[in-house]
Design a protein around this motif. Structure first.
Motif, mmCIF file in Angstrom:
data_model
loop_
_atom_site.group_PDB
_atom_site.id
_atom_site.type_symbol
_atom_site.label_atom_id
_atom_site.label_comp_id
_atom_site.label_asym_id
_atom_site.label_seq_id
_atom_site.Cartn_x
_atom_site.Cartn_y
_atom_site.Cartn_z
ATOM 1 N N HIS A 1 1.811 3.186 -2.264
ATOM 2 C CA HIS A 1 1.479 4.166 -3.313
ATOM 3 C C HIS A 1 0.334 5.045 -2.626
ATOM 4 O O HIS A 1 -0.029 6.134 -3.074
ATOM 5 N N LEU A 2 -0.089 4.808 -1.247
ATOM 6 C CA LEU A 2 -0.926 5.706 -0.724
ATOM 7 C C LEU A 2 -0.240 6.660 0.179
ATOM 8 O O LEU A 2 -0.894 7.491 1.023
ATOM 9 N N TRP B 1 0.836 -1.094 -0.037
ATOM 10 C CA TRP B 1 0.018 -0.181 0.120
ATOM 11 C C TRP B 1 0.812 1.252 0.042
ATOM 12 O O TRP B 1 0.300 2.478 0.172
ATOM 13 N N LEU C 1 -0.687 9.556 5.287
ATOM 14 C CA LEU C 1 -1.626 8.969 4.411
ATOM 15 C C LEU C 1 -2.244 9.982 3.604
ATOM 16 O O LEU C 1 -2.679 11.010 3.960
ATOM 17 N N SER C 2 -2.115 9.748 2.275
ATOM 18 C CA SER C 2 -2.654 10.678 1.207
ATOM 19 C C SER C 2 -3.999 10.237 0.905
ATOM 20 O O SER C 2 -4.307 9.208 0.437
ATOM 21 N N PRO D 1 -7.842 -0.324 2.464
ATOM 22 C CA PRO D 1 -6.405 0.027 2.180
ATOM 23 C C PRO D 1 -5.971 0.809 3.093
ATOM 24 O O PRO D 1 -4.468 0.820 3.471
ATOM 25 N N ALA D 2 -6.634 2.048 3.707
ATOM 26 C CA ALA D 2 -5.996 2.828 4.817
ATOM 27 C C ALA D 2 -5.853 2.402 6.001
ATOM 28 O O ALA D 2 -4.589 2.355 6.558
ATOM 29 N N ALA E 1 -4.560 9.944 -2.892
ATOM 30 C CA ALA E 1 -4.261 8.380 -3.402
ATOM 31 C C ALA E 1 -5.202 7.655 -3.054
ATOM 32 O O ALA E 1 -5.747 6.713 -3.606
ATOM 33 N N LEU E 2 -5.814 7.742 -1.679
ATOM 34 C CA LEU E 2 -6.848 6.786 -1.354
ATOM 35 C C LEU E 2 -8.031 6.848 -2.023
ATOM 36 O O LEU E 2 -8.792 5.869 -2.587
ATOM 37 N N GLU F 1 -7.390 5.111 -5.177
ATOM 38 C CA GLU F 1 -7.551 3.627 -5.017
ATOM 39 C C GLU F 1 -8.917 3.283 -4.953
ATOM 40 O O GLU F 1 -9.386 2.138 -5.433
#
Length: 524
Positions: free
Chosen positions: A266-267, A264, A469-470, A444-445, A473-474, A477
């Motif tokens: 990329h988040l 994860w 945490l972006s 995902p978070a 990006a979330l 996703e």
């Protein structure tokens, strides 16, 4: 406190149970296939590891040391005549006064440093005026006054472990010790940052409550000089042959689960639109926090007080957020400022009863030791801004051992304020808060955050971790990126409106002051 308990406290005296010592030796033999030439236990206590090592490693020379002469006598008595295949020497020795470098230098072959160093911190020993401490040094690379004085708090076992690491520089060997899980990670960081010799690391979790009656996350920490992998393998039990996960450095910080983080990562990214903040700080709960008692307020001194509502806000603490008690508040908090450093003198006109109350209790506020209050207006608070007073928020306790985000709205038409152990995001509407809540509570978070959080820390959840945490990006996703941009545009419009309003307010205030100055000059 009885002498026995004081001695146990200052020496971190948690004697290793026989069955645990045997399990450790079996784990080292099964998973690491070692046959040491020499085994050293620098704090052998009553000898549980000495006996277990003698049974498990036939032919190894075993050297045990302890500061307690009674323990040394008991350990010697327990091995004399029972382990003919081993040369065993157990002597009384103060760890901090022993010339270990000379001793290690003259030992042949593969060395196993084994044991259970004291589970006590330097500050606890300071409370006892104990002399069972190493000389002051800046081994943790601290900054400022702590580095100058050597006063930074640390676990004694951490300092000892780093000594063990230095002993094994330029030679073959292994370290296998019982310690707090947090100590293992600190030593891992120290090795990565400043040691020439690198190690492979293995962490076997143990139940300290069962074995020692201690409510702390603990482990068998194994370091070997044969480099097989960069990360530190974590086993959830001593009897496991396969690691459950790996902790390692990633992107400048240590993560708990490398595989989950890589899945994860990329988040990960800074989000300038949604910034996690900590709650307000005042360091004087007896005065600033007021319990609701019927139609009255009672401060921490037991006094019933009558104050205007202007500066009173519903207060929710970590326990409220952790248990999702967010519809009602048990306490109110005095918020004397809406921004750090704001002049507080206007309280005397806007809320004379509140000003009188604060003035009467000023001695308590003046005793606040933190430097953040120095040279600030009287009755100042800290950690406040426009974000503190928005009506909608998402909050999480920094102290609770679970990811438990909760949406918090106003109580009795007043925005809620949190204490400084709570982290939160602020919003202009319930709809925006619910949208971001959907993001932050998604799978995902949760998996990304879980990969970075060590739950045994005193405050496992921090703003530093949350800010990794972006939300953009979330949203990508979860395929709801358009909704994210909708709210970003709404924030921009709202912020511009707030800015224009503040400029207008400042202009009006300036004109009013000009008019007053003209009046005082007698021109009108």
């Amino acid at each position: 406190m009885a002498k026995k308990s004081i001695d146990k406290w200052q020496f971190g005296d948690f004697q290793t149970p026989e069955n645990l010592a045997k399990e450790v030796i079996e784990t080292l033999k099964r998973n690491h296939a070692i046959q040491p030439d020499v085994i050293i236990e620098p704090s052998c206590g009553k000898g549980a590891f000495i006996r277990a090592a003698a049974c498990g490693f036939s032919g190894s020379k075993i050297l045990g040391f302890d500061i307690n002469d009674q323990y040394v006598a008991e350990a010697n008595s327990s091995v004399n005549g029972f382990f003919s295949s081993n040369e065993i020497q157990i002597n009384q020795s103060d760890f901090f006064d022993t010339n270990w470098e000379y001793l290690i230098k003259n030992l042949p072959g593969y060395i196993l440093i084994l044991g259970n160093p004291p589970w006590v911190t330097s500050s606890e020993l300071g409370l006892l005026n104990s002399k069972n401490l190493p000389a002051k040094s800046n081994f943790q690379n601290r900054r400022g006054i702590e580095a100058i004085t050597g006063l930074g708090n640390f676990d004694i076992s951490e300092w000892m472990l780093l000594r063990y690491v230095d002993w094994l520089s330029n030679r073959q060997g292994m370290i296998a010790i019982l310690c707090k899980y947090s100590v293992a990670r600190k030593v891992m960081r120290q090795i990565r940052q400043g040691r020439v010799t690198q190690f492979s690391g293995y962490i076997y979790l143990i139940d300290a409550k069962i074995h020692f009656g201690a409510s702390v996350d603990a482990c068998l920490f194994v370091l070997t000089v044969d480099i097989k992998h960069s990360g530190y393998e974590v086993y959830e039990r001593l009897d496991l042959k396969q690691a459950s996960y790996v902790i390692d450095d990633r992107d400048g910080f240590i993560v708990k689960n490398v595989d989950a983080y890589e899945k994860w990562k990329h988040l990960v990214g800074q989000d300038p639109h949604y910034i996690w903040r900590s709650g307000a700080k005042h360091d004087c709960s007896d005065v600033m926090e007021l319990e609701l008692v019927g139609n009255y307020l009672r401060n921490g001194l037991g006094e019933l007080v009558d104050l205007e509502s202007n500066y009173l806000y519903p207060l929710l603490k970590s326990s409220d957020i952790g248990n999702r008690r967010v519809k009602l508040n048990r306490r109110m908090v005095l918020m004397t400022q809406k921004s750090v450093g704001e002049d507080t003198s206007s309280i005397s006109e806007n809320a004379p009863k509140t000003w009188r109350y604060l003035s009467e209790h000023s001695s308590y506020l003046e005793k606040r030791a933190s430097s953040i209050y120095k040279n600030k207006p009287p009755f100042s608070v800290f950690g406040v801004g426009e974000y503190t007073f928005t009506e909608w928020k998402i909050a999480i306790s920094g102290l609770y051992k679970k990811l438990n985000f909760v949406v918090v709205g106003p109580i009795n038409d007043r925005p809620v304020v949190f204490d400084d152990t709570v982290y939160f995001l602020s919003f202009y509407s319930a709809e925006e808060a619910e949208f971001i809540y959907k993001l932050v509570s998604s799978k995902p978070a949760s998996e990304l955050l879980e990969s970075m959080i060590f739950w045994d820390e005193k405050r496992p959840i921090t703003s530093e971790i949350l800010r990794r945490l972006s939300f953009k990006a979330l949203a990508q996703e979860l395929a709801i990126e358009e909704q994210y941009f909708h709210w970003i545009q709404a924030i921009s419009k709202s912020s511009q409106g707030q800015l224009k309003l503040r400029i207008a307010e400042r202009n009006l205030a300036y004109l009013a002051r000009q008019k007053d100055d003209v009046k005082k000059a007698g021109c009108i």
